[in-house]
Design a protein around this motif. Structure first.
Motif, PDB file in Angstrom:
ATOM      1  N   ASP A   1     -21.779 -27.658   1.154  1.00 20.60           N
ATOM      2  CA  ASP A   1     -22.838 -27.325   2.198  1.00 20.60           C
ATOM      3  C   ASP A   1     -23.614 -26.121   1.849  1.00 20.60           C
ATOM      4  O   ASP A   1     -25.066 -26.180   2.214  1.00 20.60           O
TER       5      ASP A   1
ATOM      6  N   VAL B   1     -30.014 -32.847   1.410  1.00 15.67           N
ATOM      7  CA  VAL B   1     -29.805 -31.294   1.686  1.00 15.67           C
ATOM      8  C   VAL B   1     -31.366 -31.203   3.161  1.00 15.67           C
ATOM      9  O   VAL B   1     -32.817 -31.871   2.581  1.00 15.67           O
TER      10      VAL B   1
ATOM     11  N   ALA C   1     -20.823 -24.128   8.483  1.00 16.38           N
ATOM     12  CA  ALA C   1     -20.223 -25.002   7.163  1.00 16.38           C
ATOM     13  C   ALA C   1     -19.136 -23.305   6.590  1.00 16.38           C
ATOM     14  O   ALA C   1     -18.168 -24.170   6.685  1.00 16.38           O
TER      15      ALA C   1
ATOM     16  N   HIS D   1     -24.661 -38.380   4.164  1.00  8.26           N
ATOM     17  CA  HIS D   1     -24.358 -37.761   5.486  1.00  8.26           C
ATOM     18  C   HIS D   1     -23.813 -38.944   6.230  1.00  8.26           C
ATOM     19  O   HIS D   1     -22.951 -38.340   7.029  1.00  8.26           O
TER      20      HIS D   1
END
Length: 254
Positions: A82, A106, A121, A182
């Motif tokens: 990520d 993204v 993250a 996702h």
């Protein structure tokens, strides 16, 4: 008269020994009573589960520790991915990653939201490292049944899964859920968080059981030590009137 005085002397001495024994017994009773009161466990300190549904609670704790190690490694890998993806898709950054993978999933919107995703993250990776270390400690603690060494994992896993709950909610809200990545991350983490919560309850229940066993062992040692000292006191006090060379019993009888 001397014989009567000798008999009176011999009958007085046992009464002193008996009184000391009574006092020792009363002190022992009060000590054990306080110890029993200390063993009374509040409702919130009682084990939540008696077994792990499909297995015993100790085996379930071992499975939970292994599961935590796998989840921590998975979190580190996805967090690094990520951070890399969010960094590569930042406006103005030149890179050649498009030839390796597609970055369409993204987030490329608001800069503050992007930075927040990076922070989630990053701290998820740090929390995962802490979870991995404490999971190793938990495995050792389970093998040796040392309940104190379970405490670091209880804190680390609790913080980790709460943090991941907040992070996945935020990520699912801001990201486009039309992409498989996702959707998969959302479903995976819902399952991981539920299993992690169940594992935390299992380990916490085992921790409470081992703590109760430790208290019972301490009470048993206290009782044995108290009874030994009481028997020694009784033997010392009771030996005086029957000692052949006692100053009381050697009174000359006429």
């Amino acid at each position: 008269m001397q014989a009567q005085q000798g008999r009176q002397g011999r009958t007085r001495t046992p009464s002193l020994g008996g009184a000391s024994s009574i006092y020792s017994y009363a002190s022992t009773t009060r000590t054990m009573s306080r110890s029993m009161k200390s063993l009374r466990v509040a409702w919130y300190k009682k084990p939540i589960l008696q077994d792990a549904f499909f297995t015993d609670i100790q085996t379930g704790s071992m499975i939970t520790a292994t599961f935590s190690m796998v989840i921590s490694l998975f979190t580190i890998a996805t967090a690094v991915l990520d951070i890399y993806c969010l960094g590569m898709t930042k406006p103005g950054v030149t890179h050649y990653g498009y030839y390796i993978m597609s970055f369409q999933f993204v987030y490329v919107g608001n800069g503050n939201v992007r930075n927040t995703l990076i922070v989630f993250a990053l701290f998820s990776a740090i929390a995962a490292v802490a979870l991995f270390v404490t999971s190793c400690i938990l495995l050792k603690a389970l093998r040796k049944e040392i309940e104190k060494d379970m405490v670091p994992w209880l804190f680390a896993s609790g913080v980790f899964f709460v943090w991941r709950t907040i992070a996945i909610i935020f990520a699912s809200v801001v990201n486009d859920m039309i992409f498989g990545y996702h959707i998969a991350m959302c479903l995976f983490w819902v399952a991981f968080i539920l299993l992690g919560a169940l594992g935390w309850v299992i380990v916490y229940s085992l921790y409470l059981e081992l703590s109760d066993l430790t208290k019972l062992e301490d009470l048993a040692h206290l009782r044995m030590g108290t009874m030994s000292s009481l028997n020694m006191t009784q033997s010392i006090a009771g030996s005086r009137p029957t000692t052949p060379h006692s100053t009381v019993s050697t009174a000359q009888v006429v």
